[in-house]
Design an enzyme around this catalytic site. Structure first.
Site, short mmCIF file in Angstrom:
data_model
loop_
_atom_site.label_atom_id
_atom_site.label_comp_id
_atom_site.label_asym_id
_atom_site.label_seq_id
_atom_site.Cartn_x
_atom_site.Cartn_y
_atom_site.Cartn_z
N CYS A 11 0.87 -1.17 0.00
CA CYS A 11 0.00 0.00 0.00
C CYS A 11 0.91 1.22 0.00
O CYS A 11 2.12 1.10 0.20
CB CYS A 11 -1.02 0.00 1.14
N CYS A 85 -5.20 0.89 -3.20
CA CYS A 85 -4.76 2.27 -3.03
C CYS A 85 -4.14 2.84 -4.29
O CYS A 85 -3.46 3.86 -4.26
CB CYS A 85 -3.78 2.35 -1.86
N CYS A 89 2.66 -2.15 -9.01
CA CYS A 89 3.83 -2.99 -8.76
C CYS A 89 4.51 -3.24 -10.10
O CYS A 89 3.84 -3.37 -11.11
CB CYS A 89 3.41 -4.34 -8.20
#
Length: 135
Positions: A11, A85, A89
């Site tokens: 997050c 959120c 990645c």
């Protein structure tokens, strides 16, 4: 996945949701799963309401610190879970990517954090059943 699957929880601040998820996974799966957490813009400390909420269920995360998300952390993980959120990645072949949409506990009191904590526990239990079921 290797004999021991690894999970990375991500997050933005690595101060609330991802810390609680990592703690639940470590608590519930024990040494059957390798656990990591990180954030793209780590906060200065773990959210005190998250620490208090986890303490209520007997899990101490007071010594944890937010960590920066690295490509290596993603590369070394079998499953990467973002916490609703908007984090991105790095994408590597052979990894599984999940996004759990959860309310952000930042700036909220423990009363608001408890249901988030409990929802994370359920999601973690389901993940354990998939990747590291008991024999």
């Amino acid at each position: 996945m290797a004999d021991k699957p690894s999970v990375l929880f991500v997050c933005v601040h690595n101060a609330g949701r991802s810390q609680m998820a990592a703690a639940w996974l470590a608590h519930l799966a024990g040494d059957r799963v390798e656990v990591r957490s990180a954030g793209s813009a780590p906060g200065a400390a773990v959210n005190p309401a998250a620490v208090a909420a986890m303490a209520e269920v007997g899990i101490d995360i007071s010594a944890e610190t937010p960590k920066i998300l690295t490509a290596d952390a993603v590369r070394e993980s079998d499953v990467c879970v973002t916490m609703g959120c908007g984090d991105t990645c790095p994408v590597f072949p052979g990894r599984r990517y999940l996004d759990w949409t959860l309310d952000d506990p930042a700036g909220r009191g423990i009363e608001a954090v408890r249901p988030i904590r409990d929802e994370i526990r359920t999601l973690v239990e389901n993940l354990i059943a998939e990747i590291a079921p008991r024999d």
